[in-house]
Design an enzyme around this catalytic site. Structure first.
Site, PDB file in Angstrom:
ATOM      1  N   ASP A 107       0.999   4.537   1.937  1.00 32.76           N
ATOM      2  CA  ASP A 107       0.489   4.874   3.038  1.00 32.76           C
ATOM      3  C   ASP A 107      -0.252   4.825   3.201  1.00 32.76           C
ATOM      4  OD1 ASP A 107       2.170   5.555   5.334  1.00 32.76           O
ATOM      5  OD2 ASP A 107       2.981   7.264   5.316  1.00 32.76           O
ATOM      6  N   ARG A 159       6.372  14.100   3.492  1.00 35.22           N
ATOM      7  CA  ARG A 159       8.249  13.324   3.709  1.00 35.22           C
ATOM      8  C   ARG A 159       8.834  12.225   3.175  1.00 35.22           C
ATOM      9  NH1 ARG A 159       5.504  12.801   9.391  1.00 35.22           N
ATOM     10  NH2 ARG A 159       5.150  10.329   9.256  1.00 35.22           N
ATOM     11  N   ARG A 203      -3.961   4.211   9.114  1.00 35.29           N
ATOM     12  CA  ARG A 203      -5.293   5.022   9.037  1.00 35.29           C
ATOM     13  C   ARG A 203      -6.475   5.092   8.043  1.00 35.29           C
ATOM     14  NH1 ARG A 203      -1.488   9.827   7.463  1.00 35.29           N
ATOM     15  NH2 ARG A 203      -0.335   7.757   6.492  1.00 35.29           N
ATOM     16  N   TRP A 204      -6.745   4.354   6.961  1.00 36.30           N
ATOM     17  CA  TRP A 204      -6.590   3.850   6.223  1.00 36.30           C
ATOM     18  C   TRP A 204      -8.374   2.739   7.409  1.00 36.30           C
ATOM     19  CZ3 TRP A 204      -9.100  -1.505   4.379  1.00 36.30           C
ATOM     20  CH2 TRP A 204     -10.361  -0.982   3.630  1.00 36.30           C
ATOM     21  N   ASN A 244      10.516   0.245   9.177  1.00 34.44           N
ATOM     22  CA  ASN A 244       9.253  -0.195   9.767  1.00 34.44           C
ATOM     23  C   ASN A 244       9.858  -1.416  10.764  1.00 34.44           C
ATOM     24  OD1 ASN A 244       7.865  -0.050   6.553  1.00 34.44           O
ATOM     25  ND2 ASN A 244       8.041   1.118   8.401  1.00 34.44           N
ATOM     26  N   TRP A 245      10.524  -1.721  11.354  1.00 30.38           N
ATOM     27  CA  TRP A 245      10.988  -3.659  11.727  1.00 30.38           C
ATOM     28  C   TRP A 245      11.216  -2.889  13.421  1.00 30.38           C
ATOM     29  CZ3 TRP A 245      11.924  -7.218   9.974  1.00 30.38           C
ATOM     30  CH2 TRP A 245      12.413  -7.848   8.504  1.00 30.38           C
ATOM     31  N   ARG A 284       8.149  -1.685  14.231  1.00 30.08           N
ATOM     32  CA  ARG A 284       6.522  -1.964  14.269  1.00 30.08           C
ATOM     33  C   ARG A 284       6.986  -3.492  15.183  1.00 30.08           C
ATOM     34  NH1 ARG A 284       3.830   0.677   9.289  1.00 30.08           N
ATOM     35  NH2 ARG A 284       4.379   2.433   8.913  1.00 30.08           N
ATOM     36  N   ARG A 288      -5.461  -2.511  12.132  1.00 30.75           N
ATOM     37  CA  ARG A 288      -3.756  -2.524  11.295  1.00 30.75           C
ATOM     38  C   ARG A 288      -3.710  -3.470   9.461  1.00 30.75           C
ATOM     39  NH1 ARG A 288      -1.360   2.150  12.023  1.00 30.75           N
ATOM     40  NH2 ARG A 288       0.684   1.321  10.676  1.00 30.75           N
TER      41      ARG A 288
HETATM   42  C1  IPE Z   1       6.914   4.352   5.065  1.00 30.14           C
HETATM   43  O1  IPE Z   1       6.126   4.623   5.001  1.00 30.14           O
HETATM   44  C2  IPE Z   1       7.157   3.653   3.760  1.00 30.14           C
HETATM   45  C3  IPE Z   1       6.451   2.477   3.667  1.00 30.14           C
HETATM   46  C4  IPE Z   1       5.283   3.200   2.643  1.00 30.14           C
HETATM   47  C5  IPE Z   1       7.197   1.425   3.645  1.00 30.14           C
HETATM   48  P1  IPE Z   1       5.967   5.136   6.951  1.00 30.14           P
HETATM   49  O2  IPE Z   1       4.330   5.148   7.237  1.00 30.14           O
HETATM   50  O3  IPE Z   1       6.532   3.967   7.633  1.00 30.14           O
HETATM   51  O4  IPE Z   1       6.760   6.438   7.170  1.00 30.14           O
HETATM   52  P2  IPE Z   1       6.679   7.221   8.641  1.00 30.14           P
HETATM   53  O5  IPE Z   1       6.848   6.963   9.494  1.00 30.14           O
HETATM   54  O6  IPE Z   1       5.072   8.148   8.469  1.00 30.14           O
HETATM   55  O7  IPE Z   1       7.857   8.809   8.207  1.00 30.14           O
HETATM   56  C1  IPE Z   2       2.218   2.034   5.072  1.00 25.74           C
HETATM   57  O1  IPE Z   2       1.010   1.942   6.119  1.00 25.74           O
HETATM   58  C2  IPE Z   2       2.895  -0.044   5.013  1.00 25.74           C
HETATM   59  C3  IPE Z   2       3.704   0.045   5.458  1.00 25.74           C
HETATM   60  C4  IPE Z   2       4.596   0.860   5.620  1.00 25.74           C
HETATM   61  C5  IPE Z   2       4.331  -1.038   5.342  1.00 25.74           C
HETATM   62  P1  IPE Z   2       1.463   2.702   7.247  1.00 25.74           P
HETATM   63  O2  IPE Z   2       0.933   1.420   8.074  1.00 25.74           O
HETATM   64  O3  IPE Z   2       2.178   3.060   7.569  1.00 25.74           O
HETATM   65  O4  IPE Z   2       0.344   3.376   7.400  1.00 25.74           O
HETATM   66  P2  IPE Z   2      -0.153   4.310   7.724  1.00 25.74           P
HETATM   67  O5  IPE Z   2       0.909   5.565   8.062  1.00 25.74           O
HETATM   68  O6  IPE Z   2       0.174   3.845   9.928  1.00 25.74           O
HETATM   69  O7  IPE Z   2      -1.237   4.820   8.140  1.00 25.74           O
HETATM   70 MG    MG Z   3       2.812   5.037   7.361  1.00 22.72          MG
END
Ligand code: IPE
Ligand code: IPE
Ligand code: MG
Length: 247
Positions: free
Chosen positions: A27, A201, A31-32, A75-76, A78, A40
């Protein structure tokens, strides 16, 4: 951290007490990227490079199972553009890495319903599973369209079906049997769960399997998760006293 310092860290690892199964919630990609005023997707691309590094590092250590959370059932939600980019990165990763993964005797497994993935990534994933199915050094178990709640409900439905078919009896249902209906049926529970990015979490990841897993959190975003953090997590794990409810 310099090369020597990283090696020093690695040398401290007790190979008699290595976690057999490490699970990682990758995760912080977004943000990185945001911190660098990048889109992103750049974070996801950089994150993919860390997948390459961490798979290699865990395999070199002799860890037997590595589970990586790559795409959740949530993640769908998004934007389509981001989902498409993630799928492209997945395809790119498999096309680039599959030969090396195979040569390193790594078996690819998937947890999650991949029938719902777009055709191209689905085919690539199926090819990777097929090609590596007889490998035996490390299992790389990737969570794709994976969610624990979904997995548990799917298991219950399959158990009910087998009860109805007379394959099992209601009284056979216990913790061991239930485990056999999860995506992880051939995989022991994780010993160590790593979540970078500062979030404290589990985000619907392996909820049944991590009942007694040691948890390790870090503020580092996944694209910055170099091998030294893996070693730090393992060293912390080795200081823990696992009691499993005993004394
Ligand atoms: C968890 O990260 C899912 C994956 C790393 C694939 P998310 O970014 O989706 O989780 P939340 O929304 O911060 O809980
Ligand atoms: C994890 O990074 C990758 C996936 C969940 C697919 P994020 O995309 O959730 O990155 P943040 O949490 O928004 O920084
Ligand atoms: Mg995330």
């Amino acid at each position: 951290m310099g090369k020597d310092e990283i090696l020093e860290l690695k040398d401290k690892i007790d190979f008699q007490n290595l976690p057999k199964h490490i699970a990682i919630i990758m995760d912080g990609n977004g943000r990185w990227a945001k911190d660098r005023s990048l889109p992103r997707t750049s974070g996801h691309q950089e994150g993919m490079k860390r997948v390459v590094d961490i798979v290699e590092a865990t395999n070199n250590l002799g860890v037997e199972y590595l589970s990586l959370y790559a795409f959740s059932t949530e993640n769908w939600k998004r934007p389509k553009k981001e989902i498409d980019a993630l799928m492209k990165i997945l395809v790119f990763y498999i096309r680039n890495e599959l030969d090396k993964i195979h040569k390193n005797n790594i078996k690819i497994k998937i947890m999650g319903d991949i029938s719902l993935l777009p055709k191209v990534p689905r085919k690539e994933v199926e090819k990777a599973i097929e090609k590596t199915k007889n490998n035996s050094k490390m299992v790389l178990n990737i969570g794709l369209n994976y969610g624990s709640r979904d997995e548990i409900i799917r298991s219950i439905k399959n158990i009910l079906e087998d009860v109805n078919l007379g394959k099992i009896d209601k009284d056979d249902i216990n913790v061991e049997l239930f485990s056999k209906y999860l995506y992880t049926k051939d995989i022991p529970d994780p010993d160590l769960l790593i979540r970078p990015s500062g979030e404290l979490r589990l985000s619907n990841f392996m909820l049944y399997q991590i009942a007694y897993t040691e948890l390790w959190f870090s503020d580092i975003y996944w694209p910055d998760f170099k091998e030294e953090y893996l070693y730090k997590a393992i060293l912390d794990y080795q200081k823990r006293n696992r009691r499993f409810g005993g004394i």
